[in-house]
Design an enzyme around this catalytic site. Structure first.
Site, PDB file in Angstrom:
ATOM      1  N   ASP A  30      -0.070   4.972   0.816  1.00  0.00           N
ATOM      2  CA  ASP A  30      -0.166   6.094   2.071  1.00  0.00           C
ATOM      3  C   ASP A  30      -0.267   5.267   3.481  1.00  0.00           C
ATOM      4  OD1 ASP A  30      -1.077   8.417   0.333  1.00  0.00           O
ATOM      5  OD2 ASP A  30      -2.746   7.174  -0.199  1.00  0.00           O
TER       6      ASP A  30
ATOM      7  N   GLY B  91      -7.527   3.954   3.207  1.00  0.00           N
ATOM      8  CA  GLY B  91      -7.300   2.686   2.167  1.00  0.00           C
ATOM      9  C   GLY B  91      -8.907   2.770   1.340  1.00  0.00           C
TER      10      GLY B  91
ATOM     11  N   ASP C 262       0.927  -1.164   0.089  1.00  0.00           N
ATOM     12  CA  ASP C 262      -0.027   0.000   0.036  1.00  0.00           C
ATOM     13  C   ASP C 262       0.805   1.134  -0.005  1.00  0.00           C
ATOM     14  OD1 ASP C 262      -2.200   1.743   0.639  1.00  0.00           O
ATOM     15  OD2 ASP C 262      -1.665   1.912   2.799  1.00  0.00           O
TER      16      ASP C 262
HETATM   17  C1  BG6 Z   1      -5.656   5.720   0.233  1.00  0.00           C
HETATM   18  C2  BG6 Z   1      -5.869   6.587   1.566  1.00  0.00           C
HETATM   19  O1  BG6 Z   1      -4.361   5.215  -0.030  1.00  0.00           O
HETATM   20  O2  BG6 Z   1      -6.085   6.503  -1.071  1.00  0.00           O
HETATM   21  C3  BG6 Z   1      -7.069   6.933   1.606  1.00  0.00           C
HETATM   22  O3  BG6 Z   1      -5.555   5.570   2.569  1.00  0.00           O
HETATM   23  C4  BG6 Z   1      -7.686   7.986   0.461  1.00  0.00           C
HETATM   24  O4  BG6 Z   1      -7.308   8.026   2.893  1.00  0.00           O
HETATM   25  C5  BG6 Z   1      -7.373   7.090  -0.810  1.00  0.00           C
HETATM   26  O5  BG6 Z   1      -9.011   8.357   0.563  1.00  0.00           O
HETATM   27  C6  BG6 Z   1      -7.865   7.952  -2.101  1.00  0.00           C
HETATM   28  O6  BG6 Z   1      -6.917   8.902  -2.439  1.00  0.00           O
HETATM   29  P1  BG6 Z   1      -6.717  10.124  -3.399  1.00  0.00           P
HETATM   30  O7  BG6 Z   1      -5.249  10.376  -3.290  1.00  0.00           O
HETATM   31  O8  BG6 Z   1      -7.170   9.543  -4.808  1.00  0.00           O
HETATM   32  O9  BG6 Z   1      -7.836  11.190  -2.914  1.00  0.00           O
HETATM   33 MG    MG Z   2      -2.693   3.021   3.756  1.00  0.00          MG
END
Ligand code: BG6
Ligand code: MG
Length: 213
Positions: free
Chosen positions: A11, A46, A9
Site C-alpha cells: 500500500d 503500515g 511494501d
Molecule cells: C497496510 C496499510 O499496508 O495494511 C495500513 O498501510 C493498513 O493502512 C494495513 O491498516 C492493514 O490492511 P488490511 O487490508 O489488512 O486492513
Molecule cells: Mg505503505
C-alpha cells in the site's frame, strides 16, 4: 547490484490504495460520530487493521467492547473492499514496473512485505499476483510494523539474509520495521521525510537506481 533482494511494501509503494484506506476509516468514523482526519490517517500507514482501529478510537467519547471493535474493523474492511474492487494495472504507481524489471534483469529477487490481509486480492486486481518471487502479508504474521516480522518472513521465503535485502517503504512504521530487521530502506514520499531511511525519493520513478548498483 548492492542487494540480492528487494522487499516492497504494497500500500503506497506498489499501488495507491492509501486514499481507499482513508475513505474506509473516514466512513466508519462518520458512522460513529468520531473525529478523524488525514493526519490521524498518516499514523495508520503500515499498521495492522486492529491497531489502526485503536488509533481511530483515541478520539472516541465512549469505550467499545471487543465484539464492537471486531464489528467496526469488519465494517471498515467492507467499505475498503468496495473501493478497491475497481483496481486495475493502471493503479500501479509510477516507476514500479521499470524498477522491478531492472532488478529482475540483474538477477535481484523481488518480494512483497505488507501488513495487509487484502494483499492477495489487491495483487490480483493489478495483475501482479504471480510477478513476485515471494509474498509475505498480514495473513501470515502476528506482529505488524514497526515489528520486523513481515520483512524477516519475506527474506526467509526468498532465502536471503536480512543484510542482503533492501526494503521499499512509504510509512514511518515500515522504515522502523526494516531497520529493526537489520535491512537497508528506501523511503518514498512525505511520510518518511524525518526517518533515518538509507535512501529517500519522492517515488520509484524519481529514484536513481545507480545508487544501488
Ligand atoms: C497496510 C496499510 O499496508 O495494511 C495500513 O498501510 C493498513 O493502512 C494495513 O491498516 C492493514 O490492511 P488490511 O487490508 O489488512 O486492513
Ligand atoms: Mg505503505
Amino acid at each position: 547490484m548492492k542487494y540480492n533482494a528487494v522487499i516492497f511494501d504494497l500500500d503506497g509503494v506498489i499501488v495507491c490504495t492509501d486514499e481507499c484506506h482513508y475513505k474506509g476509516w473516514k466512513q466508519l468514523a462518520d458512522d460513529e460520530g468520531i473525529y478523524f482526519d488525514k493526519e490521524i490517517n498518516q499514523r495508520q500507514r503500515g499498521v495492522s487493521r486492529m491497531e489502526s482501529l485503536e488509533i481511530l478510537l483515541e478520539r472516541a467519547e465512549k469505550e467499545y467492547s471487543s465484539e464492537e471493535k471486531n464489528e467496526m474493523a469488519e465494517r471498515k474492511n467492507n467499505y475498503y473492499k468496495e473501493f478497491i474492487k475497481s483496481l486495475t494495472p493502471a493503479d500501479i504507481l509510477p516507476g514500479v514496473i521499470d524498477f522491478c524489471e531492472e532488478l529482475k534483469k540483474n538477477g535481484v529477487k523481488i518480494a512483497i512485505g505488507s501488513s495487509s490481509k487484502n494483499t492477495p486480492g489487491i495483487l490480483k486486481g493489478i495483475g501482479l499476483d504471480t510477478y513476485f518471487d515471494a509474498v509475505a502479508d498480514g495473513n501470515q504474521i502476528t506482529h505488524s510494523k514497526p515489528d520486523p516480522e513481515v520483512f524477516l518472513l519475506a527474506a526467509k521465503l526468498i532465502n536471503e539474509p536480512a543484510e542482503n535485502c533492501l526494503v521499499v517503504e512509504d510509512a514511518e512504521a515500515g522504515v522502523a520495521a526494516a531497520k529493526a530487521g537489520g535491512m537497508d530502506v528506501l523511503g518514498l514520499g512525505n511520510a518518511v521525510k524525518d526517518t533515518d531511511a538509507t535512501y529517500k525519493a519522492e517515488n520509484l520513478a524519481k529514484f536513481d537506481i545507480s545508487l544501488i548498483k
